[in-house]
Design an enzyme around this catalytic site. Structure first.
Site, PDB file in Angstrom:
ATOM      1  N   ASN A 178      -5.945  -3.866   3.140  1.00 37.53           N
ATOM      2  CA  ASN A 178      -6.696  -2.673   2.903  1.00 37.53           C
ATOM      3  C   ASN A 178      -6.100  -1.451   3.874  1.00 37.53           C
ATOM      4  O   ASN A 178      -6.331  -0.475   3.759  1.00 37.53           O
ATOM      5  CB  ASN A 178      -8.174  -2.921   3.666  1.00 37.53           C
ATOM      6  CG  ASN A 178      -8.288  -3.555   4.882  1.00 37.53           C
ATOM      7  OD1 ASN A 178      -7.584  -4.922   4.960  1.00 37.53           O
ATOM      8  ND2 ASN A 178      -8.644  -3.257   5.936  1.00 37.53           N
ATOM      9  N   SER A 225     -16.283  -6.438  -3.900  1.00 41.02           N
ATOM     10  CA  SER A 225     -17.113  -5.399  -3.305  1.00 41.02           C
ATOM     11  C   SER A 225     -17.435  -4.208  -4.272  1.00 41.02           C
ATOM     12  O   SER A 225     -16.703  -3.611  -5.072  1.00 41.02           O
ATOM     13  CB  SER A 225     -16.522  -4.799  -2.288  1.00 41.02           C
ATOM     14  OG  SER A 225     -17.237  -3.988  -1.295  1.00 41.02           O
ATOM     15  N   HIS A 245     -18.903  -1.223  -3.543  1.00 39.22           N
ATOM     16  CA  HIS A 245     -18.926   0.237  -3.137  1.00 39.22           C
ATOM     17  C   HIS A 245     -17.227   0.796  -3.296  1.00 39.22           C
ATOM     18  O   HIS A 245     -17.205   1.857  -2.524  1.00 39.22           O
ATOM     19  CB  HIS A 245     -19.522   0.439  -1.840  1.00 39.22           C
ATOM     20  CG  HIS A 245     -18.748  -0.151  -0.532  1.00 39.22           C
ATOM     21  ND1 HIS A 245     -18.163   0.638   0.291  1.00 39.22           N
ATOM     22  CD2 HIS A 245     -18.964  -1.397  -0.020  1.00 39.22           C
ATOM     23  CE1 HIS A 245     -17.648  -0.079   1.392  1.00 39.22           C
ATOM     24  NE2 HIS A 245     -18.027  -1.415   1.243  1.00 39.22           N
ATOM     25  N   CYS A 301     -12.097   1.355  15.792  1.00 42.77           N
ATOM     26  CA  CYS A 301     -12.515   1.780  17.043  1.00 42.77           C
ATOM     27  C   CYS A 301     -13.705   1.041  17.390  1.00 42.77           C
ATOM     28  O   CYS A 301     -14.535   0.607  16.604  1.00 42.77           O
ATOM     29  CB  CYS A 301     -13.195   3.260  16.658  1.00 42.77           C
ATOM     30  SG  CYS A 301     -13.854   4.012  17.958  1.00 42.77           S
TER      31      CYS A 301
HETATM   32  C1  LIG Z   1     -10.061  -5.924   2.356  1.00 47.19           C
HETATM   33  C2  LIG Z   1     -11.434  -5.973   2.625  1.00 47.19           C
HETATM   34  N1  LIG Z   1     -12.298  -7.156   2.848  1.00 47.19           N
HETATM   35  C3  LIG Z   1     -13.581  -6.771   2.949  1.00 47.19           C
HETATM   36  C4  LIG Z   1     -14.095  -5.594   3.308  1.00 47.19           C
HETATM   37  C5  LIG Z   1     -15.450  -5.405   3.533  1.00 47.19           C
HETATM   38  O1  LIG Z   1     -16.186  -4.807   2.643  1.00 47.19           O
HETATM   39  P1  LIG Z   1     -17.794  -4.576   2.612  1.00 47.19           P
HETATM   40  O2  LIG Z   1     -18.059  -3.141   3.204  1.00 47.19           O
HETATM   41  O3  LIG Z   1     -18.262  -4.631   1.154  1.00 47.19           O
HETATM   42  O4  LIG Z   1     -18.412  -5.661   3.497  1.00 47.19           O
HETATM   43  C6  LIG Z   1     -13.294  -4.445   3.201  1.00 47.19           C
HETATM   44  C7  LIG Z   1     -13.836  -3.306   3.667  1.00 47.19           C
HETATM   45  O5  LIG Z   1     -13.082  -2.333   4.089  1.00 47.19           O
HETATM   46  C8  LIG Z   1     -12.113  -4.455   2.836  1.00 47.19           C
HETATM   47  O6  LIG Z   1     -10.969  -3.604   2.922  1.00 47.19           O
END
Ligand SMILES: Cc1ncc(COP(=O)(O)O)c(C=O)c1O
Length: 374
Positions: A146, A194, A196, A319
């Site tokens: 991410n 996910s 969103h 943060c």
């Molecule tokens: C690689 C990864 N895993 C898990 C998550 C967590 O997602 P959620 O906001 O749906 O809990 C994120 C969110 O930024 C992510 O980028």
């Protein structure tokens, strides 16, 4: 410039969800017609989401987020397999929603091996194979990172896990809707999604669990979602998530062609600024994430400067309690603490315009000029 953080809900998704707030308001567990209507909507959504990742509907359960799916996958496998073994393998660059549950398991009698990555953020499948022991029960490696967008060699790692009889979980929160997902081809047993991140509503996620794989639930109660996630089902959210998958399925090729070009221009434009260094793999990367570390400014000040100019972006660093921590991902790819506090992630999506790409390049060049003088 922060679509990887979250996305606006697509108007078509909102339209699909609306009736489920005010007219079709049944509880999926109710025996009356409203309940039946809600159940039908839930099962239709399950079919859509499952087919998007080439799974069958009984293999998909809905959750409240990718964080919950990751927790359920990791702790659920750990608790249902602890008689067989107590060793887990993961990478140093996982999202905290994988790293924190495995750390919690470490405090509760499990052992964890953290696989390093190379300077591009790639996991070497042979390192995974080398870490697998007789008592290993789970390998958890993310599909795409991410912060730096690197795409991991999931198929090869999955093949290794299969050969060793170890369950394989993949956090695909960032890749669903951007890369084709085929759970069989990828050799995965559990996969996190996910809503969103793909123009669906917040508060909805899903976990793919291969048929026959047993996991312990985190939430006990009414026995919803095949007994794996008790809670009254969020029908509007799930209907929205399915609609978002449908739109992604139908528009992915065209949309990604456009985004790939924009991202290429963004990477080239920012990389031309003196002191900006691309992070992540130069080619094996998500077509929506341009990530850098910057010599001339730290993440905290950069966020302030961008915010002042109306640009939403992300630093690599987390943060916590007001203190900027160096990004664990940037540290893992070999940057020092100062560099790992100077990450910049620009992420683009469905409504990004070419003019916005040029604007952010110009703004970064202006910030560079300002701080070069300091
Ligand atoms: C690689 C990864 N895993 C898990 C998550 C967590 O997602 P959620 O906001 O749906 O809990 C994120 C969110 O930024 C992510 O980028």
């Amino acid at each position: 410039m922060d679509y990887a953080s979250t996305t606006p809900v697509d108007p078509r998704v909102i339209k699909a969800m609306l009736p489920y707030f005010s007219e079709k308001i049944g509880n999926t567990m109710s025996p009356h017609v409203w309940g039946l209507e809600a159940r039908e909507a839930l099962e239709n959504a399950r079919e859509v989401v499952a087919s998007f990742i080439k799974a069958s509907p009984v293999e998909v359960i809905f959750t409240g987020s990718a964080t919950e799916s990751n927790n359920l996958a990791v702790k659920g496998i750990a608790f249902s397999n602890r008689a067989r073994g107590r060793h887990i393998v993961t990478s140093k660059i996982e999202h905290l929603s994988v790293l924190d549950p495995v750390k919690w398991l470490e405090r509760n009698g499990f052992e964890v091996t953290y696989i390093p990555v190379n300077e591009d953020g790639l996991v070497d499948p042979s390192d995974v194979e080398g870490a697998i022991r007789k008592d290993t029960i789970l390998v958890s490696i993310m599909h795409t990172n991410n912060e730096i967008g690197t795409i991991e060699p999931i198929e090869e790692i999955g093949e290794i896990c299969r050969r060793h009889g170890v369950y394989f979980h993949v956090d695909a929160a960032q890749s669903v809707g951007k890369l084709p997902i085929d759970v069989d081809k990828m050799n995965v047993d559990l996969l996190t999604m996910s809503s969103h991140k793909i123009y669906g509503p917040k508060g909805v996620g899903a976990l793919y669990i291969r048929e026959g794989v047993r996991i312990e639930p985190l939430l006990h109660g009414g026995g919803h979602e095949y007994g794996l996630r008790s809670s009254t089902v969020n029908v509007p959210g799930i209907v929205g998530f399915a609609k978002a998958c449908e739109i992604a399925r139908d528009s992915m090729d065209e949309e990604l062609g456009r985004l790939r070009k924009l991202c290429k221009r963004l990477i080239e434009g920012v990389a031309e600024i003196e002191g900006a260094h691309l992070t992540g793999h130069p080619e094996r990367r998500l077509p929506t994430i341009a990530s850098f570390w910057l010599e001339f400014i730290d993440g905290e000040r950069l966020m302030f400067e961008l915010n002042e100019r109306g640009i939403a972006a992300s630093t690599g660093s987390a943060c916590s309690s007001g203190k900027i921590e160096p990004s664990h991902v940037l540290l893992a790819i070999g940057l020092n603490e100062r560099q790992a506090r100077s990450g910049l992630r620009l992420s683009i999506g469905r409504w990004t315009k070419p003019s916005e790409i040029e604007c952010v390049i110009n703004v970064l060049a202006e910030i560079r000029r300002k701080y070069a003088r300091c």
